[in-house]
Design a protein around this motif. Sequence first.
Motif, PDB file in Angstrom:
ATOM      1  N   LEU A  40       1.304 101.569  18.625  1.00  0.00           N
ATOM      2  CA  LEU A  40       2.091 102.156  20.001  1.00  0.00           C
ATOM      3  C   LEU A  40       0.295 102.298  20.996  1.00  0.00           C
ATOM      4  O   LEU A  40       0.173 102.042  21.480  1.00  0.00           O
ATOM      5  CB  LEU A  40       2.457 103.250  20.018  1.00  0.00           C
ATOM      6  N   ARG A  41      -0.492 102.989  19.769  1.00  0.00           N
ATOM      7  CA  ARG A  41      -1.706 103.297  20.527  1.00  0.00           C
ATOM      8  C   ARG A  41      -2.402 101.831  20.930  1.00  0.00           C
ATOM      9  O   ARG A  41      -2.937 102.152  22.145  1.00  0.00           O
ATOM     10  CB  ARG A  41      -2.612 104.220  19.377  1.00  0.00           C
ATOM     11  N   TYR A  46       5.906 101.957  23.911  1.00  0.00           N
ATOM     12  CA  TYR A  46       6.919 102.250  23.375  1.00  0.00           C
ATOM     13  C   TYR A  46       8.367 101.378  22.917  1.00  0.00           C
ATOM     14  O   TYR A  46       8.701 101.230  21.168  1.00  0.00           O
ATOM     15  CB  TYR A  46       7.462 103.055  23.908  1.00  0.00           C
ATOM     16  N   LEU A  47       8.962 100.547  23.638  1.00  0.00           N
ATOM     17  CA  LEU A  47       9.810  99.998  23.146  1.00  0.00           C
ATOM     18  C   LEU A  47       9.338  98.804  22.835  1.00  0.00           C
ATOM     19  O   LEU A  47       9.641  97.877  21.792  1.00  0.00           O
ATOM     20  CB  LEU A  47      10.764  98.934  24.189  1.00  0.00           C
ATOM     21  N   PHE A  48       8.220  98.414  23.500  1.00  0.00           N
ATOM     22  CA  PHE A  48       7.091  96.474  22.973  1.00  0.00           C
ATOM     23  C   PHE A  48       6.403  96.367  22.251  1.00  0.00           C
ATOM     24  O   PHE A  48       6.271  95.387  21.531  1.00  0.00           O
ATOM     25  CB  PHE A  48       7.769  95.679  23.981  1.00  0.00           C
ATOM     26  N   GLY A  49       5.871  97.621  21.983  1.00  0.00           N
ATOM     27  CA  GLY A  49       4.448  97.685  21.128  1.00  0.00           C
ATOM     28  C   GLY A  49       4.508  98.154  19.642  1.00  0.00           C
ATOM     29  O   GLY A  49       3.152  97.834  18.666  1.00  0.00           O
ATOM     30  N   GLY A  50       5.559  98.009  19.133  1.00  0.00           N
ATOM     31  CA  GLY A  50       5.948  97.860  17.854  1.00  0.00           C
ATOM     32  C   GLY A  50       5.123  99.054  16.876  1.00  0.00           C
ATOM     33  O   GLY A  50       5.388 100.694  18.131  1.00  0.00           O
ATOM     34  N   THR A  51       4.765  99.326  15.574  1.00  0.00           N
ATOM     35  CA  THR A  51       3.466 100.497  15.467  1.00  0.00           C
ATOM     36  C   THR A  51       2.821 100.466  15.942  1.00  0.00           C
ATOM     37  O   THR A  51       1.919 101.753  15.329  1.00  0.00           O
ATOM     38  CB  THR A  51       3.651 100.063  13.896  1.00  0.00           C
ATOM     39  N   ASP A 110      -3.794 101.306  25.122  1.00  0.00           N
ATOM     40  CA  ASP A 110      -5.559 100.681  25.102  1.00  0.00           C
ATOM     41  C   ASP A 110      -5.102 100.157  25.977  1.00  0.00           C
ATOM     42  O   ASP A 110      -6.256  99.934  26.650  1.00  0.00           O
ATOM     43  CB  ASP A 110      -5.492 100.789  23.868  1.00  0.00           C
ATOM     44  N   SER A 111      -5.049  99.357  25.167  1.00  0.00           N
ATOM     45  CA  SER A 111      -5.142  97.425  26.035  1.00  0.00           C
ATOM     46  C   SER A 111      -3.565  97.143  27.381  1.00  0.00           C
ATOM     47  O   SER A 111      -4.093  96.516  27.850  1.00  0.00           O
ATOM     48  CB  SER A 111      -4.432  96.222  25.260  1.00  0.00           C
ATOM     49  N   HIS A 112      -2.817  97.839  27.335  1.00  0.00           N
ATOM     50  CA  HIS A 112      -1.452  97.579  28.458  1.00  0.00           C
ATOM     51  C   HIS A 112      -1.245  98.978  29.292  1.00  0.00           C
ATOM     52  O   HIS A 112      -0.536  98.527  29.961  1.00  0.00           O
ATOM     53  CB  HIS A 112      -0.590  96.511  28.131  1.00  0.00           C
ATOM     54  N   HIS A 117      -9.407 105.951  26.739  1.00  0.00           N
ATOM     55  CA  HIS A 117      -9.248 106.695  27.341  1.00  0.00           C
ATOM     56  C   HIS A 117     -10.194 107.162  28.117  1.00  0.00           C
ATOM     57  O   HIS A 117      -9.027 107.825  29.303  1.00  0.00           O
ATOM     58  CB  HIS A 117     -10.315 107.487  25.896  1.00  0.00           C
ATOM     59  N   ALA A 118     -11.369 106.568  28.581  1.00  0.00           N
ATOM     60  CA  ALA A 118     -11.745 107.300  30.001  1.00  0.00           C
ATOM     61  C   ALA A 118     -10.837 106.729  30.549  1.00  0.00           C
ATOM     62  O   ALA A 118     -10.733 107.123  32.069  1.00  0.00           O
ATOM     63  CB  ALA A 118     -13.188 106.741  30.102  1.00  0.00           C
ATOM     64  N   LYS A 119     -10.438 105.444  30.780  1.00  0.00           N
ATOM     65  CA  LYS A 119      -9.362 104.438  32.168  1.00  0.00           C
ATOM     66  C   LYS A 119      -8.403 105.989  32.388  1.00  0.00           C
ATOM     67  O   LYS A 119      -7.594 106.063  33.523  1.00  0.00           O
ATOM     68  CB  LYS A 119      -9.214 103.194  31.870  1.00  0.00           C
TER      69      LYS A 119
END
Length: 279
Positions: free
Chosen positions: A102-103, A95-100, A107-109, A218-220
């Motif tokens: 976010l999703r 939320y802080l560092f993902g910028g626009t 998914d990656s981090h 999403h499964a993870k």
Amino acid sequence: LKIRAFVLHHYLPFNRSIFGRLRDPVYLLMTFTTMLPIFGIRVFFFMGILVMLLFPGPPDEFQLINFILIFKGTQFFTTGVILGFLGAMEYYACYLFGGTSLRDCIDSHGPGASDYLSSLLFDYAGSMCLVWIAFLFLPMSRAAWHTQQCLQGKRREIVTEVYCCCLRGAVGRGGKMRGLLRYDFWCFVFSFVVFLPVYFASDNHVMSEAAYDTKLAHAKQTIFWCRILYSLLSLPFVVFVIPGVGKVLTHSATTGYDRSGACVEFAFDEVGPQHRKAG
């Protein structure tokens, strides 16, 4: 066998209370290992402990019950509280560092993103299966009795019968654990049922490489939070980890392992080779 004796004497010693174990660096290292936020390590460690308790047999009744309580009690703190907190912090970091995006960041981090799906499932299912394996061996276990009970001839008569189709043992052993393990099983089912419909509801059924990667992410995430909920629901086991409280689940003597790996009756002062072997 030397490795078995070393591990059991340090992790489940016959002559140290929990406060004495906290002064043992080997015990602290093993305990710290189970708290690492890496899926599979905790289950592998306790799987090794269970194998050491079962072989060579017969296992000790107190130690099997103690294993179930320690495994489930620590699960609440390590997987439920600690990993739940880390998962929430990963969301916050996105939320802080993902910028626009976010999703994409989640998914990656996000929680579970760096783990294999198979390892997440192994940790999830293993947290339930190990305690049921220990419970399955309880009727075949050996109950150690207090020295005073043995002198007074107060050993109970052991009645064995067939259970689970082909196994034979004293089915009354661990009877008070049945209620807790039924509760644990339904907690596992509940944690699965709560999140799985949400996962399938979010599935867009589009088959492409990008869609597959999204479904895998999403499964993870789903399995990660299934594990957190399941672990938090293991709170009732924490009560029985408190020294002395777990005795309501068994009438056998408190036992531990000496330097040779033998299961003996608990005693604070090690009196050498003449200390009484359990059973």
